[in-house]
Design a protein around this motif. Structure first.
Motif, PDB file in Angstrom:
ATOM      1  N   ASP A  98       3.055  -4.472 -11.679  1.00  0.00           N
ATOM      2  CA  ASP A  98       3.232  -4.104 -13.083  1.00  0.00           C
ATOM      3  C   ASP A  98       4.665  -3.625 -13.282  1.00  0.00           C
ATOM      4  OD1 ASP A  98       2.780  -3.600 -15.720  1.00  0.00           O
ATOM      5  OD2 ASP A  98       1.802  -1.666 -15.400  1.00  0.00           O
ATOM      6  N   GLU A 113       0.816  -1.208   0.000  1.00  0.00           N
ATOM      7  CA  GLU A 113       0.000   0.000   0.000  1.00  0.00           C
ATOM      8  C   GLU A 113       0.852   1.261   0.000  1.00  0.00           C
ATOM      9  OE1 GLU A 113      -3.151  -0.130  -0.436  1.00  0.00           O
ATOM     10  OE2 GLU A 113      -3.324  -2.303  -0.204  1.00  0.00           O
ATOM     11  N   ASN A 142       3.227   2.706  -3.521  1.00  0.00           N
ATOM     12  CA  ASN A 142       2.678   3.605  -4.537  1.00  0.00           C
ATOM     13  C   ASN A 142       1.283   4.032  -4.087  1.00  0.00           C
ATOM     14  OD1 ASN A 142       2.573   5.030  -6.924  1.00  0.00           O
ATOM     15  ND2 ASN A 142       1.930   3.273  -8.156  1.00  0.00           N
ATOM     16  N   PHE A 195       4.772  -0.610  -9.228  1.00  0.00           N
ATOM     17  CA  PHE A 195       5.718  -0.585 -10.337  1.00  0.00           C
ATOM     18  C   PHE A 195       7.124  -0.999  -9.929  1.00  0.00           C
ATOM     19  CE2 PHE A 195       2.534   2.714 -11.359  1.00  0.00           C
ATOM     20  CZ  PHE A 195       2.081   2.216 -12.578  1.00  0.00           C
ATOM     21  N   ARG A 204      -1.488  -7.004  -8.854  1.00  0.00           N
ATOM     22  CA  ARG A 204      -1.356  -5.544  -8.917  1.00  0.00           C
ATOM     23  C   ARG A 204       0.062  -5.140  -9.324  1.00  0.00           C
ATOM     24  NH1 ARG A 204      -2.116  -3.554  -2.756  1.00  0.00           N
ATOM     25  NH2 ARG A 204      -2.031  -1.499  -3.755  1.00  0.00           N
ATOM     26  N   GLU A 254      -0.703   6.451  -4.397  1.00  0.00           N
ATOM     27  CA  GLU A 254      -1.668   7.125  -5.264  1.00  0.00           C
ATOM     28  C   GLU A 254      -2.336   6.180  -6.254  1.00  0.00           C
ATOM     29  OE1 GLU A 254       0.229  10.377  -7.160  1.00  0.00           O
ATOM     30  OE2 GLU A 254       0.696  11.438  -5.294  1.00  0.00           O
ATOM     31  N   TYR A 255      -1.747   4.994  -6.443  1.00  0.00           N
ATOM     32  CA  TYR A 255      -2.284   4.047  -7.413  1.00  0.00           C
ATOM     33  C   TYR A 255      -2.324   2.655  -6.803  1.00  0.00           C
ATOM     34  CZ  TYR A 255      -1.028   7.836 -10.604  1.00  0.00           C
ATOM     35  OH  TYR A 255      -0.907   9.057 -11.212  1.00  0.00           O
ATOM     36  N   HIS A 256      -3.205   1.820  -7.349  1.00  0.00           N
ATOM     37  CA  HIS A 256      -3.284   0.435  -6.895  1.00  0.00           C
ATOM     38  C   HIS A 256      -2.112  -0.381  -7.425  1.00  0.00           C
ATOM     39  CE1 HIS A 256      -5.138  -3.300  -5.564  1.00  0.00           C
ATOM     40  NE2 HIS A 256      -4.960  -3.798  -6.776  1.00  0.00           N
ATOM     41  N   VAL A 257      -1.582   0.020  -8.577  1.00  0.00           N
ATOM     42  CA  VAL A 257      -0.526  -0.737  -9.239  1.00  0.00           C
ATOM     43  C   VAL A 257       0.814  -0.515  -8.535  1.00  0.00           C
ATOM     44  CG1 VAL A 257       0.716  -1.061 -11.412  1.00  0.00           C
ATOM     45  CG2 VAL A 257      -1.734  -0.621 -11.430  1.00  0.00           C
TER      46      VAL A 257
END
Length: 273
Positions: free
Chosen positions: A203, A150, A153, A160, A201, A155-158
């Motif tokens: 990527d 969590e 990142n 990286f 999630r 701001e995003y679910h993904v």
């Protein structure tokens, strides 16, 4: 192992080796430290990345928090290793030993007590080192591991970039070294469940997360099999693995199925001894 250019080339592609050379030559390596066989450093790129290598292990066990997802080590790791080839930082291990030897026992006790009070990672590893079994459940450990996904990142679910799971693997290894296999299995299972649930999630840095999952799953199987012939623990673990194969991340199903078979075979071998 010896830190040579050839040894570094063996763990990366030719293109990455050249980029690592350029990073070293451009002076992008900062805050480099060497204690025993461990070398840590910060390497500047699009942002600052943390690097860790172990000079005593085959392949140097590299770790970097950059998003590199290609074969072998990344350019940041290569840059640090090449720096060690050319001009390795002095080993600070003797300095630490001298400081510890010269410190009053009460003062050292007070310092350690203060650090253990505020550093949960250090506290867990300390308690494991002195033989205390874990008091945390799989769910409690999972909550802490999930939090890393969590926070990586927010701001995003993904996700990286790689996540450093070292503290959890170190904790499990500490329990294993103390013969606390049930506690080690608890930590490994928390890692397995969290990685399974969060894998879709991811990527980027697929090799990093897949390697962490495989390492945790192998550790879980080994430790359950070693829990003093505990038939109930084996039965529960096989049920968990079979259920995960059915309901977990689809492309991990084969890994769970194989782990269930391996665990059954290990348990049968031990029961025959």
């Amino acid at each position: 192992m010896d830190v040579t250019e050839d040894a570094v080339r063996d763990i990366c592609t030719d293109a990455v080796f050249e980029r690592g050379e350029r990073y070293r030559d451009e002076g992008r390596i900062h805050e480099i430290h060497h204690v025993d066989s461990a070398v840590t450093a910060a390497v500047s790129g699009s942002r600052q990345y943390d690097v860790r290598v172990d000079l005593a292990t085959d392949g140097f066990t590299p770790w970097c928090d950059c998003p590199y997802d290609g074969p072998g080590a990344c350019k940041h790791v290569v840059a640090v290793l090449l720096r060690c080839v050319d001009d390795s930082p002095p080993d600070e291990g003797d300095r630490l030993d001298a400081a510890l030897d010269g410190t009053d026992a009460d003062e050292l006790h007070a310092f350690l007590r203060d650090e253990l009070a505020i550093n949960t990672d250090l506290r867990d590893r300390f308690l494991a080192r002195v033989g205390e079994p874990t008091r945390q459940s799989v769910d409690e450990l999972r909550t802490a591991i999930d939090r890393q996904f969590e926070e990586t990142n927010p701001e995003y679910h993904v996700v990286f970039e790689p996540i450093d799971f070292t503290q959890w693997f170190d904790l499990a290894n500490e329990y294993r070294e103390q013969g606390r296999y049930a506690s080690a299995a608890t930590v490994y299972r928390a890692l397995v469940e969290s990685l399974d649930d969060n894998m879709e999630r991811v990527d980027g840095a697929y090799d990093h997360f897949s390697s962490a999952f495989s390492r945790a799953l192998d550790g879980y199987v080994d430790c359950v099999a070693a829990t003093e012939r505990d038939a109930d623990a084996v039965t529960d673990a096989i049920a968990f693995l079979n259920e995960a194969a059915m309901s977990g991340t689809p492309f991990l199903a084969e890994h769970f199925e194989k782990a269930a078979v391996d665990l059954r075979e290990k348990a049968d071998e031990q029961s025959d001894e």
